[in-house]
Design an enzyme around this catalytic site. Sequence first.
Site, PDB file in Angstrom:
ATOM      1  N   CYS A   5       1.086  -0.954   0.004  1.00 25.20           N
ATOM      2  CA  CYS A   5       0.174   0.186  -0.041  1.00 25.20           C
ATOM      3  C   CYS A   5       0.560   1.524  -0.265  1.00 25.20           C
ATOM      4  CB  CYS A   5      -0.611  -0.279   1.450  1.00 25.20           C
ATOM      5  SG  CYS A   5      -1.902  -1.420   1.511  1.00 25.20           S
ATOM      6  N   GLY A  32      -1.348   1.575  -5.025  1.00 21.97           N
ATOM      7  CA  GLY A  32      -2.912   0.835  -4.306  1.00 21.97           C
ATOM      8  C   GLY A  32      -4.121   1.365  -4.929  1.00 21.97           C
ATOM      9  N   ASN A 106       1.542  -0.570   5.226  1.00 24.98           N
ATOM     10  CA  ASN A 106       2.320  -1.101   4.148  1.00 24.98           C
ATOM     11  C   ASN A 106       3.080  -2.195   4.538  1.00 24.98           C
ATOM     12  OD1 ASN A 106       4.071   0.744   1.328  1.00 24.98           O
ATOM     13  ND2 ASN A 106       3.493  -1.236   1.693  1.00 24.98           N
ATOM     14  N   GLY A 107       2.715  -3.270   3.482  1.00 25.25           N
ATOM     15  CA  GLY A 107       3.605  -4.111   4.127  1.00 25.25           C
ATOM     16  C   GLY A 107       3.102  -5.337   4.279  1.00 25.25           C
TER      17      GLY A 107
END
Length: 486
Positions: A5, A32, A106-107
């Site tokens: 993201c 995203g 994010n991840g």
Amino acid sequence: MKEACGVFGVYAPGQPVARLTFDGIYALQHRGQESAGMAVSDGETITVVKDMGLVATVFDERTLSALQGHLAIGHTRYSTHGSSDWRNAQPAYRAVGRAGFALGHNGNLTETDTLAERAGMLPGVATSDSDVVAGLLAAAYPGTASDPADGELAGVIQAVVPELAGAFSFVLMDATHLYGVRDPHGFRPLCLGRLGEAGRPAGWVLASESPALDVIGAAFVRELSPGELVVIGPSGVRSVQLFAEDQVDDRLCIFEFVYFARPDTRLHGIEVHGARRRMGELLARQAPVDADMVMAVPESGVPAAEGYAKESAIPYGQGLVKNRYIGRTFIDPDHQARERAVRRKLNPLRDNIEGKRLVVVDDSIVRSTTIRTVVAMLREAGAAEVHLRVSSPPFAWPCFYGIDTPTRAELLAASMTVPEMTAYLGADSLAFLTLDNLKAAIGAGGVGFCDACLTGEYPVSVPLADDRLRAPGDRPGVLQGALPGV
Ligand code: AMP
């Protein structure tokens, strides 16, 4: 459960920040397209607006003008098939403590099930990694601020985050403070920016990529270090290292340089566009071919194609027109639909192609839908020869750290040699940039990268029994010995 993201955060006392957040996440739209959201605080109350769709669809003047406050985080969520669900839209919000907290991620965490259990969630209840982290943070919340000057959440983050494994760049906020966290490998990028003058900052910004700072007029200050927490509030910026020295191992995702990041982003101080051009130059030296024109698969192949053309002295030309109103074709689960989508998106320029020997450059081959369809279209349009040049090594291993990739069984390079791929794709020749040349093109001397998708060497242990790791022909149990990194 995948969370690749774009994340953004801004703290600017006295300024309304919802519009800045809109601009910031708009600049991160490429990270995203499934959902977008933001949480805004006026110092007392946090308001969250999020929905499925693109940033400009989710937010309009009316929604933005209702979001009052000087502190915000924003999020764009990556499309992953199978989990396209409103519940997964972010920021995630929990009502605990004085005003609760919001989180953008994010991840991709590993060991999510164990973590979910620890957060008191029944198996299968958590809808995403971020949900699990929000649960863990809420469970560790003291309820009253132990040190209000630091924000309530700082201590909670320091207690919970060192227990997490995998890839995470987080932006978080409570009613009064903004926080940024990067995992100890620094898999996903996160940078700090400043609004106003260096001596008299008017505010602070966090963003996955530096262009999100540029668009709101913020100055780039630095990248967060792997394992770092920054706490931003009325007393400025405070930094804490959350992990022990021997746990910190800088491994930025190399695919950010190959494909994922914007070309105008700087990572490790290097502009991504320049790195991609150099990938093309080294590819021309490594795999030269006699041809009439170098062309790119737009958009992501363009910088490398320019580099190939410059180095080989073969003229650069446009061979495909891209319909710029069509987004990602990558995520459609159905092969035929993906192929149709490529044809809808890319169309050949017949007069530029007919009778020519072409060098066709793209940044990566994953399932191969794009390049195989492109070769067929170029042949139909009368190309004399089609030589494929790919500006990254064969992509043979799925990512467990935040980039949506198909299973190993679907990855072309997992089960075919280069000659087999050449025949399958219908090309006259095919060459991939070597890993050494990819690293040389990036030129971040001495810095480590995560290149698990190219080498199978996973820096954080991955579930070996996971179906995603099985290639055609692999027998159950075979993998243990075959995974180079484990
Ligand atoms: P494929 O068609 O499956 O071989 O995918 C390769 C194409 O998709 C290339 O043109 C890339 O630019 C692009 N691509 C590579 N990785 C990704 C990803 N993780 N998400 C979306 N697109 C990607």
